[in-house]
Design an enzyme around this catalytic site. Structure first.
Site, short mmCIF file in Angstrom:
data_model
loop_
_atom_site.label_atom_id
_atom_site.label_comp_id
_atom_site.label_asym_id
_atom_site.label_seq_id
_atom_site.Cartn_x
_atom_site.Cartn_y
_atom_site.Cartn_z
N GLY B 11 35.42 50.77 27.99
CA GLY B 11 36.11 49.98 28.27
C GLY B 11 35.13 48.67 27.74
O GLY B 11 35.08 47.67 28.87
N ALA B 12 34.65 48.86 27.21
CA ALA B 12 33.53 48.00 26.54
C ALA B 12 34.20 46.27 26.63
O ALA B 12 33.62 45.14 26.48
CB ALA B 12 32.22 48.02 25.77
N GLY B 14 36.67 45.18 28.41
CA GLY B 14 36.87 44.38 29.87
C GLY B 14 35.66 43.51 30.02
O GLY B 14 35.07 43.24 29.68
N ARG B 15 36.72 42.81 31.01
CA ARG B 15 35.44 41.72 31.81
C ARG B 15 34.71 42.75 32.80
O ARG B 15 33.45 41.88 32.43
CB ARG B 15 36.13 41.07 33.48
CG ARG B 15 37.83 40.57 32.75
CD ARG B 15 38.12 39.78 33.53
NE ARG B 15 38.37 40.63 34.82
CZ ARG B 15 39.49 40.39 35.87
NH1 ARG B 15 39.90 38.69 36.16
NH2 ARG B 15 40.25 41.06 36.36
N GLY B 79 33.03 53.26 36.97
CA GLY B 79 33.36 52.07 38.57
C GLY B 79 34.94 51.83 38.91
O GLY B 79 35.21 51.41 39.15
N ASN B 108 32.29 50.67 44.88
CA ASN B 108 31.15 49.36 44.54
C ASN B 108 29.58 49.00 44.25
O ASN B 108 28.93 50.08 44.94
CB ASN B 108 31.56 48.36 46.12
CG ASN B 108 30.57 47.37 45.83
OD1 ASN B 108 29.92 46.61 45.85
ND2 ASN B 108 30.82 46.81 47.75
N PHE B 109 29.81 48.37 43.74
CA PHE B 109 27.95 48.58 42.66
C PHE B 109 27.03 47.12 43.15
O PHE B 109 25.99 47.49 43.05
CB PHE B 109 28.22 48.97 41.05
CG PHE B 109 28.99 50.16 39.87
CD1 PHE B 109 28.11 50.20 40.22
CD2 PHE B 109 29.70 49.81 40.01
CE1 PHE B 109 27.71 51.90 39.62
CE2 PHE B 109 30.07 51.01 39.52
CZ PHE B 109 29.02 52.42 39.41
N HIS B 136 37.58 35.36 50.64
CA HIS B 136 37.91 35.91 48.93
C HIS B 136 38.32 34.85 48.22
O HIS B 136 38.91 33.86 49.27
CB HIS B 136 38.39 37.49 48.90
CG HIS B 136 37.29 38.55 48.96
ND1 HIS B 136 37.07 38.82 50.21
CD2 HIS B 136 37.48 39.18 47.95
CE1 HIS B 136 36.76 40.03 49.83
NE2 HIS B 136 36.45 40.56 48.23
N LYS B 140 43.36 36.82 45.52
CA LYS B 140 43.86 37.96 46.08
C LYS B 140 45.16 39.06 47.19
O LYS B 140 44.97 38.16 47.30
CB LYS B 140 42.31 38.19 46.87
CG LYS B 140 42.08 39.87 47.61
CD LYS B 140 40.27 39.73 48.16
CE LYS B 140 40.22 41.41 48.42
NZ LYS B 140 40.71 42.93 47.39
#
Lengths: 251, 251, 251, 251
Positions: B11-12, B14-15, B79, B108-109, B136, B140
């Protein structure tokens, strides 16, 4: 030599009243000439030579007290609640017959709280988003607080006048009601926490920035500078003033 | 010389994935041996000699990716969301056949966010009151945030275990819903404000004191130390680990 | 039926002592069997049948009080300052002859404050930057506060153990000293503000995220849950315990 | 139909300049008619028909750019630093010959930051104590920040005008310098923390209450609403205006 105000405190045995007695006694430009409890006669106010009464009694008797003061040419600073539209209208009538007398009715004497509301309203037209969080001790029975509702009104008013739209909100799913109450289009959240007294935080957000205005009332002493300011200014403001902000010079 | 991990990012493009590519490239103890987009073949992972994959793809393909890695004896740090109970159970089965392989699935990282939840839960048994406020950006769509719900669960669990009762609340009148959502007995408030990213504040109150634990995620970079920690630790934790807290040494 | 502790409060007329008298009286699992002022005889402690003394006296007499208790097989919870290394060493000697007696000497009884320090130290190894801000009433004569210095020590210890370097700081010009005091490598800032009591905030920062841990002591009542916890736990911890954290189960 | 401003951005390739290009392009009431880098000729500004230039270049060339604009009857919004007293005086002279042209030189375009300073100054006469804490990323070389110094000046000015004395401070022992810098009698503290950008908090305290005004700049986007406001207002304010507050209607 500067003016020394002769002050009578009504409701002197109550929680707010006893703080006011202390505060007036400490103020160098004031003389406490009378401190009345619920069983004392209003005649003492006149006999004491008071120029200003501070009414911190109860809704049942505040109208009688204030009218008595006005009729005797004595200014009044009033922190008691219970002044509905009819009572206020009647008082205005009475004041037209005593045009030199000033009365201040203030729902909130915490200067910092009044400033917080003012600043939030002024700033709100420059920010896309605004929300209000109020925090109180858990014995409070109503939510949100009157102060938070008042702040939301002032913010809504300022934004409407400036042509600012609603705060953006993409929420489509909120089963539990976490987004809080919506007062005049402003989201208001109420927290109840042991250890707190009375606190309000206004959050204003725009692309890349946030402005936070927060007021903390830690105890009743916080109301006294506002009461003393009221005493010092009420004579210079004949007629009825609603809200201490009328006396705050913010220019 | 210390260990250098061979890492493949899936998924390199992606954001999150592109942030992970940067982070792995910058880490001195890691070699980025592959960076796969959605059209690349998983065979590249094997050919690159990767020891660990970092899966930051989409719910549709994450299961296939992770199973592929496990079957080839490659550890996985995941993730991506979308791991329902069935998928997790199937993965556990697969892992029993590859007992030396470790998989970390972390919703959640952000290490700080995980610490905030942990600390709040640990502290909550010492305080009469506790509430959660999450804040947030206004795009959202769901409220309250998954992190806030998770925090409320952990708090409720800790308080029940310690025999602590509900937070006191005398509210009898709250027409607008200002008291927020009640998640497992914990009041949770959601603020949406332009300019913010992802923030959480836990308020704990007791007679005369307050403890506030707040975490701010200002951008995606905040997740990368957690991803790198996952890469460094996953091989030492064979089997499935759910949540990065399993790798944090808080003693 | 659960245990009811017989408690004697020493220094009962002081500010902390009178709060402790109230707190012990309110606790359902405690009996206040004696409340001694400075002119009362220690014999009353023995006569009252106290199992635990709470010493909230003054540096001059605390050692005598505690030794008296230990010699009579009575546990002690001590909040008085003035316990230098020599006095502590002497007390340890005495305790070896009374191995069943427990003494807790705690410089800080606010559980939230102790938790704040613990959490900050634990978190500090995961963050590149950490600083401490303490805020107190303006009558305080020393700066920074003992609690903030203690927090800085614990943070420095945790970071050294984990091999984390100094917080980054590119400051080359700071004539006025705005960067504050440096305690064990940790920047500590002291604010003095009318209206505040005792507050501490630890800021931890890493790329894209911040963790803030804040404790507010609004009044002396905040120390009482810690005192009561000490009373309940001291008998189960024979020998000398320094710091209430030894009694807090944070697992 | 409402006015559409023709705008030229100078320094368009820089960090602030490229943000301004985006912002002008997005604004419905603006047309970006030119975007100049360091090698482009100022003649393009005239040829493009620009009514307003936004100068976000470097100290070396900003004076030349602005003088060129004024001489051609073009308004200027200037965010570049380096305008010393002599340059400003020369510009004023030039402007007397072009009385219809407006120039805004603004050291800070974050509207929220300007409001925070204004509100803090206005509030400071009602509070016994006031202190300032600024927080920035750890690559900043100077402390305290220019904004915090400016805020301290404005507070000192407001308090002096109102006859308010110094904030109380009983500190007699502060070896490490934890009480921070004293700027115009106001204590200013500087925090440096990875993850932060630019933040300022003003704490105002009085008996029993606190007012906190905080501004967070999370990224450069926060300056753009101020730049656009400058473009919209500069033509209506002929002559030199120093500081964006001159254009903010706070009544």
């Amino acid at each position: 030599m500067s003016k020394v105000w002769k002050v009578a405190v009504l409701g002197a045995a109550g929680r707010m009243g006893s703080e006011a007695v202390k505060a007036v006694n400490t103020a160098e430009d004031m003389d406490l000439v009378a401190a009345l409890g619920s069983s004392d006669s209003l005649d003492e106010v006149v006999e004491s030579g008071a120029e200003v009464i501070v009414d911190l009694t109860v809704p049942d008797v505040t109208e009688k007290n204030v009218r008595f003061a006005v009729e005797h040419g004595i200014h009044a600073v009033v922190g008691t609640t219970g002044w509905d539209d009819q009572k206020v209208a009647n008082l205005r009538d009475l004041l037209t017959q005593h045009p030199q007398v000033g009365v201040l009715i203030a729902p909130n004497f915490a200067i910092g709280s009044i400033l917080a509301t003012e600043f939030a309203a002024k700033a709100s037209k420059f920010f896309e988003s605004v929300e209000v969080i109020e925090m109180h001790h858990p014995n409070k029975v109503d939510a949100p607080s009157g102060t938070a509702v008042h702040t939301a009104h002032k913010i809504a008013e300022a934004r409407e006048e400036a042509g600012v739209g609603a705060s953006p909100d993409a929420t489509t799913k909120d089963e539990g009601g976490s987004r809080g109450a919506v007062v005049d289009g402003v989201h208001v959240h109420a927290v109840r926490l042991r250890g707190l007294v009375a606190h309000q935080e206004i959050l204003l957000g725009d692309a890349g920035q946030q402005l936070v205005i927060r007021h903390d009332s830690f105890d009743r002493a916080s109301f006294m500078p506002g009461v003393l300011l009221g005493v010092r200014e009420v004579a210079a403001h004949p007629g009825l003033t609603h809200g201490l902000d009328g006396f705050l010079d913010l220019s």
